[in-house]
Scaffold this motif. Structure first.
Motif, short mmCIF file in Angstrom:
data_model
loop_
_atom_site.label_atom_id
_atom_site.label_comp_id
_atom_site.label_asym_id
_atom_site.label_seq_id
_atom_site.Cartn_x
_atom_site.Cartn_y
_atom_site.Cartn_z
N THR A 362 0.86 -1.18 0.00
CA THR A 362 0.00 0.00 0.00
C THR A 362 0.90 1.23 0.00
N PHE A 368 -7.69 0.73 3.88
CA PHE A 368 -6.93 -0.51 3.87
C PHE A 368 -7.13 -1.27 2.57
N CYS A 370 -6.61 -5.46 0.99
CA CYS A 370 -6.36 -6.85 1.39
C CYS A 370 -6.71 -7.79 0.25
N LEU A 395 -3.74 -4.13 5.00
CA LEU A 395 -2.55 -3.27 4.98
C LEU A 395 -2.97 -1.83 4.81
N SER A 396 -2.21 -0.93 5.40
CA SER A 396 -2.51 0.48 5.22
C SER A 396 -1.22 1.27 5.30
N ASP A 398 2.11 3.17 4.27
CA ASP A 398 3.12 2.72 3.31
C ASP A 398 3.62 1.38 3.81
N SER A 399 3.01 0.33 3.36
CA SER A 399 3.28 -0.98 3.97
C SER A 399 4.62 -1.56 3.51
N MET A 402 4.55 -6.75 0.98
CA MET A 402 4.27 -7.78 1.98
C MET A 402 3.69 -8.99 1.27
N THR B 247 4.36 -2.95 16.63
CA THR B 247 4.57 -2.87 15.18
C THR B 247 5.20 -4.17 14.73
N GLY B 252 5.17 -2.48 7.72
CA GLY B 252 3.72 -2.47 7.70
C GLY B 252 3.19 -2.29 9.11
N ARG B 253 1.95 -2.45 9.26
CA ARG B 253 1.34 -2.24 10.57
C ARG B 253 0.54 -3.46 10.99
N GLN B 255 -2.60 -5.19 12.19
CA GLN B 255 -3.98 -4.77 11.99
C GLN B 255 -4.94 -5.71 12.72
#
Lengths: 440, 270
Positions: A362, A368, A370, A395-396, A398-399, A402, B247, B252-253, B255
């Motif tokens: 992203t 988000f 996915c 994902l959101s 600047d991922s 992944m 994190t 990435g994050r 979620q």
């Protein structure tokens, strides 16, 4: 030349996603088609009892939800994604467009604009009641855009709000999961909420009861003022019924979005009339194809994939990006609170297990994205609400790139799957290496 | 001081000793990437060897074609300091076909038979792919195939590696001794995972508590070291000073998957 498919139906006449439906005085049925998944094909059709389409309006509609035939024979349409109300005559000539209000800026007299108008009702004295889902209100307006009244009560993403003869309004307060009768000051005089899941249409019957299209429960119910359910028509598949009307005969006319039909049921629940002419335009493949996006059409779009913008509220587009090695990758860009997806249809057998995998990145995404798998039956209806369909990691921001995967078992009744990259919010997602791998 | 670390280190050493009792040491290897996890594993293995007066097993490092210079320097330095018999392994057939250029298109017909059959096994049916070490095809050829060829050639019975339960969902079910049966493509071998029970925080605590060396990139803010082009810094603070708990290690994050349902509904998706 008119293009015809195998069934002989003109593709432009196909009913993809019925929303509003009404039985008119001439015995024909007015049906509003919100259009195909790619956002095209929205129209209003008049269908005879024999199933013949004798009239249609095609005014560049985008996700139109509602239409009413006026006593003078014209047709008013709530053209939802175009944020306008228009009126056409019997030859589909445009005779009114709300975009002309306030010198062409489309504003109502209170300075607001129509925001996702998803229902229009004739309110008498030349007034219209328009429901605007995204501004969470209804307005009573005249032809000049003068606001005569507006909702004085908090409602959450309503669908159909209808004026009642007593001066009150019946609200399908969809996201609040309640149907309410409110007076002009916003006081609730009656409500029914028990067990409702996203009611989108409610109509007061001559006997004082209320008919409710309880969409995500896939049923239509008749409720008394005391809150007793005295009649119910329910199905055992995810129908997402949109609108329901009780006819003079005692039968009930219903629009079924998932099986792409409008139909009439008797008091006993027997289907006594149906109109369905759906033919899938997108091919169902035997296995996932071009998941690495190397095969492109002349327009640069990846072959075997399509962009679904029906729910994107007018935004969203396909874009090209680069991965970390400078190679081209496909993506989507979006800027609002609806949703869109890039997808492919693949055949599958109930009970089979698969992994849907891929790489996503992203970029500056306030929302988000996915991977998602939505299972579909042989009548091209989703097996469940898309928000409940299996999803990968969301994902959101600047991922960075992944890898993600989700394992699924094909449910009973599924005939194929829509393999998707889903995006909502403002920003973009890029993707590559999508794989649909059987688990042995 | 993290009081749990001593216990975790002791448990790891027991597992390593157990592996030495099960397999001849010359049939064992340590997979050493130069990262914090595998360096901790190598340190633990070395400690057990010193304690029991055993020779240190040989090590291997997969060079996927895009290594950081800092990682190479780190490996060289500690290879010498710790007297490690380290072999760098690389799928040179693929890098040759790519002209040594990352991102270049590799024609499958230019590869050797083993690599071609490995691509067929993936179900990849195109005529070419991009030479990207962390892509689906690239990762398989540059890492998995390279590793399997090495295990075959060296007749390796098992190797130690530095994976952890908390890294990602897919590793949550791993076991300390994780057998891999023989297939048409892989030799039978044992994966020995002595630090499964360490969290990312534990790994840093162990490094600091026992003065275990680290690659300088962690000091610059890198949290997880992969291929150079695809590995990004999240911030400039040393890795162990970052918000490890909230994190993810690989960017990435984190979620809330369940929370999405409500969000999708609010957004009017259907």
């Amino acid at each position: 030349m008119t293009l015809q498919n195998d069934s002989g139906t003109d593709p432009s006449d196909i009913l993809h996603f019925p929303c509003g439906v009404e039985r008119m005085a001439n015995g024909n049925t007015l049906v509003v088609d919100a259009g195909a998944e790619d956002g095209s094909g929205s129209k209003v059709m008049e269908v005879t009892p024999a199933g013949e389409i004798i009239w249609a309006s095609r005014q560049g509609y985008r996700f139109a939800h509602s239409a009413r035939r006026t006593p003078s024979g014209t047709t008013l349409v709530a053209d939802t994604t175009n944020n306008r109300i228009i009126e056409v005559d019997g030859d589909d000539n445009l005779i009114f467009n709300s975009k002309e209000w306030e010198g062409g800026n489309g504003r109502l007299s209170d300075g607001s604009q129509l925001d996702y108008p998803n229902n229009i009702e004739l309110a008498g004295d030349g007034l219209w009641m328009v429901t605007c889902r995204n501004s969470n209100r209804y307005v009573l307006v005249d032809r000049q855009g003068t606001v005569r009244a507006a909702s004085q009560v908090e409602i959450k993403h309503p669908h159909n709000c209808s004026p009642l003869p007593n001066g009150c309004v019946l609200l399908a307060d969809s996201d609040a999961n309640v149907v309410r009768e409110v007076d002009p000051d916003g006081r609730t005089l009656w409500e029914f909420a028990e067990g409702l899941n996203w009611p989108r249409d409610a109509n007061r019957l001559p006997n004082g009861n209320t008919l409710i299209a309880d969409s995500k429960n896939s049923r239509v119910i008749e409720v008394t003022r005391d809150g007793n359910i005295v009649w119910e028509f329910a199905v055992d598949y995810f129908a997402n019924f949109y609108e329901a009307h009780r006819l003079d005969t005692g039968n009930t006319l219903i629009s079924d979005q998932q099986q792409k039909r409008v139909f009439e049921v008797s008091q006993a629940g027997d289907v006594v009339w149906e109109f369905r002419n759906f033919q899938r335009e997108q091919t169902v493949l035997e296995k996932l194809s071009n998941g690495f996006f190397k095969k492109r059409g002349p327009d640069g779009m990846p072959l075997d994939w399509s962009l679904a913008t029906r729910f994107s509220e007018g935004g969203g587009r396909f874009v090209e990006g680069k991965n970390d090695y400078g190679n081209d990758v496909p993506g989507m860009e979006y800027d609002r609170a609806g949703g869109l997806y890039f997808h492919q249809l693949v055949r599958c057998e109930p009970g089979a297990k698969f992994t849907f995998a891929g790489s996503l990145a992203t970029r500056d995404l306030d929302g988000f994205a996915c991977l998602q798998v939505a299972f579909i039956d042989d009548l091209d209806g989703l097996l469940c609400d898309a928000s409940l369909a299996p999803k990968g990691t969301a994902l959101s921001g600047d991922s960075g790139w992944m890898s993600d995967e989700l394992a699924v078992t094909v449910p009973e009744r599924a005939s194929h799957a829509s393999l998707r990259v889903f995006l909502t919010g403002k920003g973009s997602v890029y993707f590559n290496e999508l794989r649909w791998v059987p688990c042995i | 001081m993290n009081p749990n670390i001593e216990k975790k280190v002791t448990d790891s050493k027991k597992l390593i000793k157990d592996a030495f009792d099960r397999y001849p040491i010359d049939s064992l290897r340590v997979a050493w990437t130069g990262g914090k996890d595998s360096t901790l594993v190598l340190w633990l293995v070395r400690e057990v060897c010193l304690q029991h007066n055993l020779p240190l097993p040989k090590c291997f490092c997969i060079d996927e074609g895009d290594m950081f210079d800092e990682v190479r320097d780190f490996l060289k330095k500690w290879e010498k300091e710790w007297s490690v018999d380290l072999r760098m392994i690389h799928n040179s057939d693929v890098s040759r076909a790519a002209g040594g250029q990352l991102g270049a298109e590799v024609k499958i017909r230019d590869l050797d038979e083993r690599n071609r059959s490995e691509i067929g096994r993936l179900g990849y049916d195109d005529h070419s792919f991009s030479y990207e070490p962390e892509s689906y095809v690239g990762n398989h050829l540059m890492k998995t195939v390279t590793c399997m060829r090495y295990l075959e050639e060296e007749k390796v019975a098992g190797f130690f590696e530095g994976i952890r339960w908390d890294e990602q969902g897919a590793r949550a079910d791993e076991t300390y001794f994780s057998p891999r049966p023989a297939t048409d493509f892989n030799p039978e071998h044992m994966r020995i995972n002595p630090i499964l029970h360490f969290t990312e925080r534990d790994v840093w605590d162990a490094h600091h508590q026992y003065d275990i060396p680290i690659c300088s990139l962690y000091l610059e803010g890198y949290r997880s070291l992969g291929a150079r082009v695809t590995t990004k810094k999240v911030c400039d603070a040393p890795a162990w000073q970052q918000d490890l708990e909230n994190t993810t290690e690989r960017g990435g994050r984190r979620q809330d998957k369940e929370g999405l349902m409500a969000k999708l509904r609010d957004l009017g998706y259907m």
